[in-house]
Design a protein around this motif. Sequence first.
Motif, PDB file in Angstrom:
ATOM      1  N   LYS A  71      -6.139  -3.750  -8.139  1.00  0.00           N
ATOM      2  CA  LYS A  71      -5.939  -3.316  -9.551  1.00  0.00           C
ATOM      3  C   LYS A  71      -4.520  -1.491 -10.208  1.00  0.00           C
ATOM      4  CE  LYS A  71      -7.148  -7.259 -10.707  1.00  0.00           C
ATOM      5  NZ  LYS A  71      -5.778  -8.506 -10.781  1.00  0.00           N
ATOM      6  N   ALA A  72      -4.541  -1.654  -8.605  1.00  0.00           N
ATOM      7  CA  ALA A  72      -4.650   0.428  -9.242  1.00  0.00           C
ATOM      8  C   ALA A  72      -3.065  -0.261  -9.873  1.00  0.00           C
ATOM      9  CB  ALA A  72      -4.875   0.813  -7.807  1.00  0.00           C
ATOM     10  N   VAL A  73      -3.329   1.321 -10.489  1.00  0.00           N
ATOM     11  CA  VAL A  73      -1.272   1.425 -11.682  1.00  0.00           C
ATOM     12  C   VAL A  73      -0.784   2.454 -10.494  1.00  0.00           C
ATOM     13  CG1 VAL A  73      -0.537   1.363 -13.416  1.00  0.00           C
ATOM     14  CG2 VAL A  73      -2.652   0.275 -13.419  1.00  0.00           C
ATOM     15  N   THR A  74       0.552   2.331 -10.573  1.00  0.00           N
ATOM     16  CA  THR A  74       1.094   3.149  -9.296  1.00  0.00           C
ATOM     17  C   THR A  74       2.406   3.318 -10.207  1.00  0.00           C
ATOM     18  OG1 THR A  74       1.855   1.958  -7.762  1.00  0.00           O
ATOM     19  CG2 THR A  74      -0.555   3.104  -7.436  1.00  0.00           C
ATOM     20  N   VAL A  75       2.755   4.772 -10.173  1.00  0.00           N
ATOM     21  CA  VAL A  75       4.144   5.429 -10.394  1.00  0.00           C
ATOM     22  C   VAL A  75       5.036   5.250  -8.729  1.00  0.00           C
ATOM     23  CG1 VAL A  75       5.620   7.032 -11.401  1.00  0.00           C
ATOM     24  CG2 VAL A  75       3.512   6.117 -12.619  1.00  0.00           C
ATOM     25  N   ASP A  76       5.664   4.668  -8.614  1.00  0.00           N
ATOM     26  CA  ASP A  76       6.830   4.680  -7.308  1.00  0.00           C
ATOM     27  C   ASP A  76       8.084   5.214  -7.551  1.00  0.00           C
ATOM     28  OD1 ASP A  76       4.122   3.557  -6.361  1.00  0.00           O
ATOM     29  OD2 ASP A  76       4.417   1.870  -6.777  1.00  0.00           O
ATOM     30  N   LYS A  77       8.217   6.411  -6.266  1.00  0.00           N
ATOM     31  CA  LYS A  77       9.761   6.844  -6.503  1.00  0.00           C
ATOM     32  C   LYS A  77      10.680   5.714  -5.656  1.00  0.00           C
ATOM     33  CE  LYS A  77      12.151  11.017  -6.117  1.00  0.00           C
ATOM     34  NZ  LYS A  77      12.082  12.439  -5.381  1.00  0.00           N
ATOM     35  N   TYR A  78      11.590   5.612  -5.688  1.00  0.00           N
ATOM     36  CA  TYR A  78      12.641   4.119  -4.885  1.00  0.00           C
ATOM     37  C   TYR A  78      14.131   5.021  -5.233  1.00  0.00           C
ATOM     38  CZ  TYR A  78       9.560   0.549  -5.627  1.00  0.00           C
ATOM     39  OH  TYR A  78       7.678  -0.142  -5.928  1.00  0.00           O
ATOM     40  N   SER A  79      15.057   4.794  -3.963  1.00  0.00           N
ATOM     41  CA  SER A  79      16.313   4.801  -3.592  1.00  0.00           C
ATOM     42  C   SER A  79      16.915   4.187  -4.358  1.00  0.00           C
ATOM     43  CB  SER A  79      16.219   5.804  -2.563  1.00  0.00           C
ATOM     44  OG  SER A  79      17.588   5.212  -1.815  1.00  0.00           O
ATOM     45  N   TYR A  80      18.070   4.997  -4.562  1.00  0.00           N
ATOM     46  CA  TYR A  80      18.876   3.819  -5.254  1.00  0.00           C
ATOM     47  C   TYR A  80      19.805   3.605  -4.351  1.00  0.00           C
ATOM     48  CZ  TYR A  80      18.629   4.183 -10.747  1.00  0.00           C
ATOM     49  OH  TYR A  80      18.336   4.245 -11.788  1.00  0.00           O
ATOM     50  N   GLU A  84      14.999   1.087  -1.631  1.00  0.00           N
ATOM     51  CA  GLU A  84      12.989   1.284  -1.027  1.00  0.00           C
ATOM     52  C   GLU A  84      11.789   2.336  -1.811  1.00  0.00           C
ATOM     53  OE1 GLU A  84      12.172  -0.898   1.480  1.00  0.00           O
ATOM     54  OE2 GLU A  84      14.295  -2.064   1.743  1.00  0.00           O
ATOM     55  N   LYS A  85      10.929   2.295  -1.730  1.00  0.00           N
ATOM     56  CA  LYS A  85      10.093   2.612  -1.967  1.00  0.00           C
ATOM     57  C   LYS A  85      10.134   4.597  -1.290  1.00  0.00           C
ATOM     58  CE  LYS A  85       5.644   2.729  -2.428  1.00  0.00           C
ATOM     59  NZ  LYS A  85       4.790   1.873  -2.267  1.00  0.00           N
ATOM     60  N   VAL A  86      10.525   5.169  -1.634  1.00  0.00           N
ATOM     61  CA  VAL A  86       9.987   6.299  -0.646  1.00  0.00           C
ATOM     62  C   VAL A  86       9.020   7.514  -0.553  1.00  0.00           C
ATOM     63  CG1 VAL A  86      12.927   6.924  -0.578  1.00  0.00           C
ATOM     64  CG2 VAL A  86      11.857   7.750  -2.719  1.00  0.00           C
ATOM     65  N   ALA A  87       8.090   7.080  -1.905  1.00  0.00           N
ATOM     66  CA  ALA A  87       7.264   8.015  -2.458  1.00  0.00           C
ATOM     67  C   ALA A  87       6.517   7.415  -3.851  1.00  0.00           C
ATOM     68  CB  ALA A  87       7.628   9.265  -2.707  1.00  0.00           C
ATOM     69  N   THR A  88       5.123   7.090  -3.398  1.00  0.00           N
ATOM     70  CA  THR A  88       4.142   7.303  -5.239  1.00  0.00           C
ATOM     71  C   THR A  88       3.483   9.034  -5.214  1.00  0.00           C
ATOM     72  OG1 THR A  88       2.918   5.134  -3.160  1.00  0.00           O
ATOM     73  CG2 THR A  88       1.742   6.398  -5.543  1.00  0.00           C
ATOM     74  N   ILE A  89       4.154   8.759  -6.801  1.00  0.00           N
ATOM     75  CA  ILE A  89       3.856  10.042  -7.436  1.00  0.00           C
ATOM     76  C   ILE A  89       2.647  10.236  -7.846  1.00  0.00           C
ATOM     77  CG2 ILE A  89       5.227  10.802  -9.739  1.00  0.00           C
ATOM     78  CD1 ILE A  89       8.139   9.440  -9.403  1.00  0.00           C
ATOM     79  N   VAL A  90       2.002   8.907  -8.228  1.00  0.00           N
ATOM     80  CA  VAL A  90       0.585   9.296  -8.892  1.00  0.00           C
ATOM     81  C   VAL A  90      -0.298   7.109  -8.734  1.00  0.00           C
ATOM     82  CG1 VAL A  90       1.192   8.825 -11.407  1.00  0.00           C
ATOM     83  CG2 VAL A  90      -0.778   9.305 -10.883  1.00  0.00           C
ATOM     84  N   SER A  91      -1.097   7.989  -8.446  1.00  0.00           N
ATOM     85  CA  SER A  91      -2.042   6.129  -8.292  1.00  0.00           C
ATOM     86  C   SER A  91      -3.558   6.872  -9.808  1.00  0.00           C
ATOM     87  CB  SER A  91      -2.485   5.573  -6.889  1.00  0.00           C
ATOM     88  OG  SER A  91      -3.612   5.281  -7.127  1.00  0.00           O
ATOM     89  N   SER A  92      -3.299   5.190 -10.096  1.00  0.00           N
ATOM     90  CA  SER A  92      -4.659   5.042 -11.207  1.00  0.00           C
ATOM     91  C   SER A  92      -6.185   6.143 -10.068  1.00  0.00           C
ATOM     92  CB  SER A  92      -4.921   4.220 -11.895  1.00  0.00           C
ATOM     93  OG  SER A  92      -5.295   3.289 -10.967  1.00  0.00           O
ATOM     94  N   GLU A  93      -5.772   5.005  -8.963  1.00  0.00           N
ATOM     95  CA  GLU A  93      -6.868   5.542  -7.652  1.00  0.00           C
ATOM     96  C   GLU A  93      -7.558   6.639  -7.526  1.00  0.00           C
ATOM     97  OE1 GLU A  93      -7.272   1.704  -5.139  1.00  0.00           O
ATOM     98  OE2 GLU A  93      -5.664   3.255  -4.284  1.00  0.00           O
ATOM     99  N   ASN A  94      -6.488   8.135  -7.645  1.00  0.00           N
ATOM    100  CA  ASN A  94      -6.597   9.168  -7.210  1.00  0.00           C
ATOM    101  C   ASN A  94      -7.084   9.813  -8.531  1.00  0.00           C
ATOM    102  OD1 ASN A  94      -6.185   8.584  -4.519  1.00  0.00           O
ATOM    103  ND2 ASN A  94      -4.094   8.522  -5.256  1.00  0.00           N
ATOM    104  N   LEU A  95      -6.953   8.916 -10.037  1.00  0.00           N
ATOM    105  CA  LEU A  95      -7.545  10.229 -11.346  1.00  0.00           C
ATOM    106  C   LEU A  95      -8.661  10.311 -11.494  1.00  0.00           C
ATOM    107  CD1 LEU A  95      -4.039   8.693 -12.789  1.00  0.00           C
ATOM    108  CD2 LEU A  95      -4.784  11.160 -12.106  1.00  0.00           C
TER     109      LEU A  95
END
Length: 733
Positions: A71-80, A84-95
Motif C-alpha cells: 500500500k506504499a505510495v511512490t513518485v517514480d522517475k522514468y526515462s522517455y 523504464e523506471k530509473v529511480a524512486t523519488i519518494v516513498s510514503s514508507e520513508n516519510l
Amino acid sequence: MKKLCFLAIFCFILVSCKTSTQQTASNTNTGTKEITLEEIWNGTFSADRMNALNSMNGDFYSLLNRNKETKAVTVDKYSYETLEKVATIVSSENLDGLDSFSTYSFNNDESQLLLGTNFKKVYRHSYKGTFYAYNIADKKLTLVGEDIQEPTFSPDSKKVAYAKNNNLFIKNLRNGKVTQITKDGEVNAIINGTTDWVYEEEFGFVRAFDWNETSEYLAFLRFDEKEVPQFSMNVTGNDLYPSMHTFKYPKAGEDNAKVSLHLYNVANNTTKKLNVGEYEYIPRLQWTKDAQTLCVTTLNRHQNNLNLYFVNAKTNASTVVLNEKDQAYVDIQDNLTFLEDNSFIWTSEKDGYNHIYHYDASGKLINQVTKGEWEVTNYYGFQKESQKIFYQSVENGSINRGIYSIGLDGSDKKLLSKEDGNNSASFSKNMNYFIGTYSSAESPAVYSLYNSEGKELKVIKDNAALKSLIATYKMSPKEFSTITVNGNELNMYMIKPVDFDANKKYPMLMFQYSGPGSQQVANRWNGSNDYWHNMLAQKGMIVVCVDGRGTGLKGRDFKKVTQKQLGKFEVEDQIAAAKQLAQRNYIDEDRVGIWGWSYGGFMSTNCILKGNDIFSTAIAVAPVTSWRFYDTVYTERYMTTPQENAEGYDDNSPINYADKLEGNYLLVHGSGDDNVHQQNTMRMVNALVEANKQFDLFIYPDRAHGIYKGKNTRLNLYTKMTNFLEKNLLQKD
C-alpha cells in the motif's frame, strides 16, 4: 457547462464516407453475448489507461504509483527513451509523519516536491487539502498547511504561496515564517487568490495568483462577491433534519463579483492595486519572460471585446498589446506562450477558423502560423531548438484529430500521428518525445511512444484484451455519414441492430448534446453511452446522432450562428433531421425518440414540444429549461443579458411550450445539482401541471449534475431510461 470548441474541412464528405465503409466492413460482429447495464456500469468494458504522467526536466517523466501489497505510495522517475523506471523519488514508507499522499508537484529544479493529502471538495474542480514540502536531497518533510488551496512553489524554491479561508499566504521554507498577504477574506463575500464558482466553472481555472520569474512579486485576483445573489439548496443527507448549502451564483443578468488585480511585493511586504482599464472579467493572468511584465487578459460583459495587457510591475503602467473583437464572442484559451524575446504565440478564429499566430513583444503580428478551412483543436507547445510548434487539428476530417508539427514561420508542416481516428499527445517538457493516444470507433485506445519527428518507438498499451472481449458481444458499428438539413451538411452516425433488415420498420432514438462548439459525432472509441446505445440497438432500435448548427469543427460562422437564440437553429436541425430520416423505409415514423443530458436535455425537451409531430418520446436529464436560470458567464457569452434579449430567452424556453406536449416525456434531475439547478426541472414541472400534461419525473436526492454519487446510482438511472424506452419506443401500440 463548459464550452467545447472544434471545427470542419472542405473534403469531409469523402473522408467520412471512407471511414463509414471501413468501419461497416471491419466491425461486422459475430459475437453472441448481450450487453447488460450491469456490465456497462461495473467496468467490464473499461479500457486500460495510462496513469497521468508528469513531464520532468530532460528526457524523463514521473508517475504516482501505489504498491498493491504494501500500500506504499511512490513518485517514480522514468526515462522517455526506454520507458523504464530509473529511480524512486519518494516513498510514503520513508516519510516520518505522513502515511500516504495522493498528489504531488515539483519545484522548478525538481529538488523539492509538494505532497497533498486529506482532500475536501469545494466546487467541481476545487479542493482543500493538507500539503507538505519534501526536500529530495535531505529527505526533510515540512508541513505547509492544512485545509489550504493551490500551494505553489516560488521559482527560487524558497517559498510556497497558497490560499486558505479566502486569503493568501506565503510560507518561507527556510525559516518556517508564514506571511499573511490579505486579511479581508470572508465566505460568500471576499475571495483572494482563488476563483469564485462561475470563474471556476466557465473560465476553467481555480488558482488566481502567479509568481514572477524572480520570485519578487505575486500577482493575484480579488473577488468581491458581496452583491452577487445567493443560491441555496436543501441537502437531504442522513441526519434527522436536512441542511442548507448556500453559495454565490450569478444568474444571467444579475451582478457578478467585482474582480480586481493586485500585486504583492515580497521584499517590502506591500500590496498595490493595478489598473487595466474597463472590464467585467479577468479570465487569465500570467507573467511574461520579462520578470517585470505581467500579462493580463480582460473581457467586457458581452465577452466580445478582449484585451491583452502588459503591466509593468515597477511603474504600474499598463499597455494593450492585443485587442480582439467578434460580433458574437471571443473564446478564452490557455495557449498563450511567451518566447525568450517576449514575442508570443496566440490562437484565434479571427479568419473564420481557429489558428495559431505569432506576435512580437509589442503586439505586432509577425505571421499567421497555420492556415486553412480547418481548425487547431489543441496547442501542445513550442520547441526552442527546432523552432517548431506542435499542435492537434482536424485537417484530416472534422470527425478525426491529428498531431502535427510546423515551423514558427509556418513552414515544414508534418503529420506525426495516424491519419484517421482520434490522436492526442502528451509531450515531454523539452518536446523531444510524446506519448500518443490513438483510438477510433473500431479501436480502443492504443498508447505509444513517439519521438518529435513522429516515429513510433514503442507501443505501451494496446487494449487488445478489450478488443477481443468486445468481439464476443453483439456489437454494431457506427456508420458515419453526412445529412443535408436546412441547407447545411451535418455530421451524423447511425447504429443499427446486428440483424438489421432493410425491409423491416425500426424505432429510432436520437442522441445529441448540441451546445456551442461541442461535438458528439467523432471517430473515437466508445464511452459508456456508446455501449448503452449499442445495447438498445440490439434490442431493436436504430440510434442516430446528428451534430447540428452551433456545434463545433465547421468554423466560426457555423458555430456562432446560434448567437442570441440558443435552442432555435439547433432544435430546428434535430426536428428536420428526424423527419428526413423517418422517410427511410426502415424507420418507423410513429416511434421516434430523442434524449440528452444538460444542454442535451434542454434540446430533447424543446424537440418533443416544438417537434411533437415527429417525436413521440423524449428523455431529459438535468436540463436547462430557461437560460434565465443559468450563470452569467456561460449564458451571456451566447445570449447577452435577459434585459437586452428577452425574446431570445423566452422564445426558446421549453417552459413556454409545455402545452405542446403530446408524447412520452421523462424528466430526471439531481437535487444537489449546483450547476444546472433543480429549479429548472421544478419550473418545467409547474408549467406541465398548469397545462394538465402527464409526464414522468424522477429526482435523485443530493446528486450533482453528473448523477453518479452513491452505490448503483448510474445503474439505477440507465435502468429507468431503458425501461422507459422499451415501453414507449419498442412496444407497438
